[in-house]
Design a protein around this motif. Sequence first.
Motif, PDB file in Angstrom:
ATOM      1  N   THR A  16      96.109 -15.395-109.168  1.00 12.26           N
ATOM      2  CA  THR A  16      97.381 -15.847-109.717  1.00 12.26           C
ATOM      3  C   THR A  16      98.559 -15.026-109.205  1.00 12.26           C
ATOM      4  O   THR A  16      99.695 -15.262-109.607  1.00 12.26           O
ATOM      5  N   ASP A  17      98.298 -14.049-108.341  1.00 10.36           N
ATOM      6  CA  ASP A  17      99.376 -13.281-107.726  1.00 10.36           C
ATOM      7  C   ASP A  17      98.959 -12.870-106.322  1.00 10.36           C
ATOM      8  O   ASP A  17      97.788 -12.937-105.957  1.00 10.36           O
ATOM      9  N   TRP A  18      99.939 -12.449-105.545  1.00 10.08           N
ATOM     10  CA  TRP A  18      99.684 -12.117-104.141  1.00 10.08           C
ATOM     11  C   TRP A  18      98.785 -10.900-103.984  1.00 10.08           C
ATOM     12  O   TRP A  18      98.030 -10.803-103.019  1.00 10.08           O
ATOM     13  N   ASP A  19      98.847  -9.967-104.919  1.00 12.74           N
ATOM     14  CA  ASP A  19      98.032  -8.756-104.815  1.00 12.74           C
ATOM     15  C   ASP A  19      96.535  -9.041-104.926  1.00 12.74           C
ATOM     16  O   ASP A  19      95.721  -8.339-104.342  1.00 12.74           O
ATOM     17  N   SER A  20      96.178 -10.056-105.685  1.00 12.21           N
ATOM     18  CA  SER A  20      94.755 -10.358-105.865  1.00 12.21           C
ATOM     19  C   SER A  20      94.234 -11.374-104.851  1.00 12.21           C
ATOM     20  O   SER A  20      93.088 -11.796-104.921  1.00 12.21           O
ATOM     21  N   ASN A  25      96.853 -13.884 -93.174  1.00 11.25           N
ATOM     22  CA  ASN A  25      98.265 -13.997 -92.812  1.00 11.25           C
ATOM     23  C   ASN A  25      99.203 -13.843 -94.004  1.00 11.25           C
ATOM     24  O   ASN A  25     100.299 -14.388 -94.001  1.00 11.25           O
ATOM     25  N   LYS A  26      98.778 -13.090 -94.995  1.00 11.26           N
ATOM     26  CA  LYS A  26      99.577 -12.928 -96.210  1.00 11.26           C
ATOM     27  C   LYS A  26     100.957 -12.342 -95.901  1.00 11.26           C
ATOM     28  O   LYS A  26     101.967 -12.797 -96.438  1.00 11.26           O
ATOM     29  N   ALA A  27     101.023 -11.354 -95.034  1.00 13.56           N
ATOM     30  CA  ALA A  27     102.302 -10.710 -94.704  1.00 13.56           C
ATOM     31  C   ALA A  27     103.282 -11.711 -94.084  1.00 13.56           C
ATOM     32  O   ALA A  27     104.483 -11.682 -94.386  1.00 13.56           O
ATOM     33  N   LEU A  28     102.782 -12.592 -93.244  1.00  9.53           N
ATOM     34  CA  LEU A  28     103.636 -13.610 -92.620  1.00  9.53           C
ATOM     35  C   LEU A  28     104.203 -14.570 -93.668  1.00  9.53           C
ATOM     36  O   LEU A  28     105.398 -14.882 -93.649  1.00  9.53           O
ATOM     37  N   ILE A  29     103.355 -15.009 -94.578  1.00 14.34           N
ATOM     38  CA  ILE A  29     103.807 -15.906 -95.651  1.00 14.34           C
ATOM     39  C   ILE A  29     104.848 -15.205 -96.515  1.00 14.34           C
ATOM     40  O   ILE A  29     105.900 -15.769 -96.819  1.00 14.34           O
ATOM     41  N   LEU A  30     104.584 -13.984 -96.905  1.00 16.13           N
ATOM     42  CA  LEU A  30     105.525 -13.233 -97.746  1.00 16.13           C
ATOM     43  C   LEU A  30     106.861 -13.028 -97.040  1.00 16.13           C
ATOM     44  O   LEU A  30     107.916 -13.028 -97.685  1.00 16.13           O
ATOM     45  N   GLN A  31     106.841 -12.863 -95.736  1.00 17.24           N
ATOM     46  CA  GLN A  31     108.079 -12.736 -94.967  1.00 17.24           C
ATOM     47  C   GLN A  31     108.916 -14.014 -95.078  1.00 17.24           C
ATOM     48  O   GLN A  31     110.128 -13.955 -95.243  1.00 17.24           O
ATOM     49  N   HIS A  32     108.269 -15.164 -94.985  1.00 20.14           N
ATOM     50  CA  HIS A  32     108.977 -16.449 -95.125  1.00 20.14           C
ATOM     51  C   HIS A  32     109.565 -16.601 -96.532  1.00 20.14           C
ATOM     52  O   HIS A  32     110.620 -17.213 -96.691  1.00 20.14           O
ATOM     53  N   LYS A  53      93.114 -22.424 -99.551  1.00 20.71           N
ATOM     54  CA  LYS A  53      94.253 -23.216 -99.095  1.00 20.71           C
ATOM     55  C   LYS A  53      95.138 -23.650-100.261  1.00 20.71           C
ATOM     56  O   LYS A  53      96.354 -23.438-100.238  1.00 20.71           O
ATOM     57  N   THR A  54      94.543 -24.227-101.262  1.00 26.95           N
ATOM     58  CA  THR A  54      95.290 -24.683-102.432  1.00 26.95           C
ATOM     59  C   THR A  54      95.872 -23.510-103.200  1.00 26.95           C
ATOM     60  O   THR A  54      97.009 -23.568-103.680  1.00 26.95           O
ATOM     61  N   THR A  55      95.138 -22.425-103.288  1.00 28.18           N
ATOM     62  CA  THR A  55      95.618 -21.238-103.990  1.00 28.18           C
ATOM     63  C   THR A  55      96.877 -20.693-103.343  1.00 28.18           C
ATOM     64  O   THR A  55      97.851 -20.354-104.030  1.00 28.18           O
ATOM     65  N   VAL A  56      96.894 -20.612-102.021  1.00 32.35           N
ATOM     66  CA  VAL A  56      98.079 -20.114-101.321  1.00 32.35           C
ATOM     67  C   VAL A  56      99.266 -21.044-101.578  1.00 32.35           C
ATOM     68  O   VAL A  56     100.381 -20.578-101.845  1.00 32.35           O
ATOM     69  N   ALA A  57      99.034 -22.336-101.528  1.00 27.38           N
ATOM     70  CA  ALA A  57     100.108 -23.294-101.793  1.00 27.38           C
ATOM     71  C   ALA A  57     100.672 -23.112-103.206  1.00 27.38           C
ATOM     72  O   ALA A  57     101.890 -23.070-103.402  1.00 27.38           O
ATOM     73  N   LYS A  58      99.794 -22.975-104.178  1.00 27.48           N
ATOM     74  CA  LYS A  58     100.242 -22.790-105.562  1.00 27.48           C
ATOM     75  C   LYS A  58     101.002 -21.474-105.733  1.00 27.48           C
ATOM     76  O   LYS A  58     101.971 -21.402-106.484  1.00 27.48           O
ATOM     77  N   LEU A  59     100.578 -20.427-105.036  1.00 24.96           N
ATOM     78  CA  LEU A  59     101.279 -19.146-105.115  1.00 24.96           C
ATOM     79  C   LEU A  59     102.670 -19.227-104.487  1.00 24.96           C
ATOM     80  O   LEU A  59     103.616 -18.629-104.996  1.00 24.96           O
ATOM     81  N   ILE A  60     102.800 -19.949-103.388  1.00 23.02           N
ATOM     82  CA  ILE A  60     104.116 -20.124-102.770  1.00 23.02           C
ATOM     83  C   ILE A  60     105.059 -20.818-103.743  1.00 23.02           C
ATOM     84  O   ILE A  60     106.186 -20.367-103.973  1.00 23.02           O
TER      85      ILE A  60
END
Length: 146
Positions: A16-20, A25-32, A53-60
């Motif tokens: 439910t958060d970026w740390d977990s 490519n987490k750093a690239l996404i966070l940069q965007h 895939k879905t988890t990253v989308a939901k976190l964004i």
Amino acid sequence: MNDLQNQIWTERYRPTDWDSLIFENKALILQHLKNPSTIPSFIFYSNKPGTGKTTVAKLIISTLGCDSITINASDERGIDSIRERVTEFARSLSSSSSKRCIFLDESEALTKQAQDCLKSTMEEFSSNCFFIMTANDVSKIIEPIQ
């Protein structure tokens, strides 16, 4: 979390958060995410389900707090869904200052006609919306969208 979500393992343990989240490519996404007004559209793909895939989308979406619509493209795969739901959502203005997000889960299931319509919508409303698409087989997504 409601009782049904608590019983479904994938929802219960979804990060439910970026740390977990463990993601190459987490750093690239966070940069965007630092500049939401210029955020690009994304296609997250892997030939295996359960890779996040879905988890990253939901976190964004959660991180940006933007207006969003989620469509499971394997259920709503036709051109009418794109015209009635996606284009109408893209056409309307955001309730915040950020771009709106259209999340198409399992997007490779969209019909060719739906993808052609989606391409036009993406081009026309790119200043107001960004798109997140997930796919297990990216080769089924037409080249102009890729």
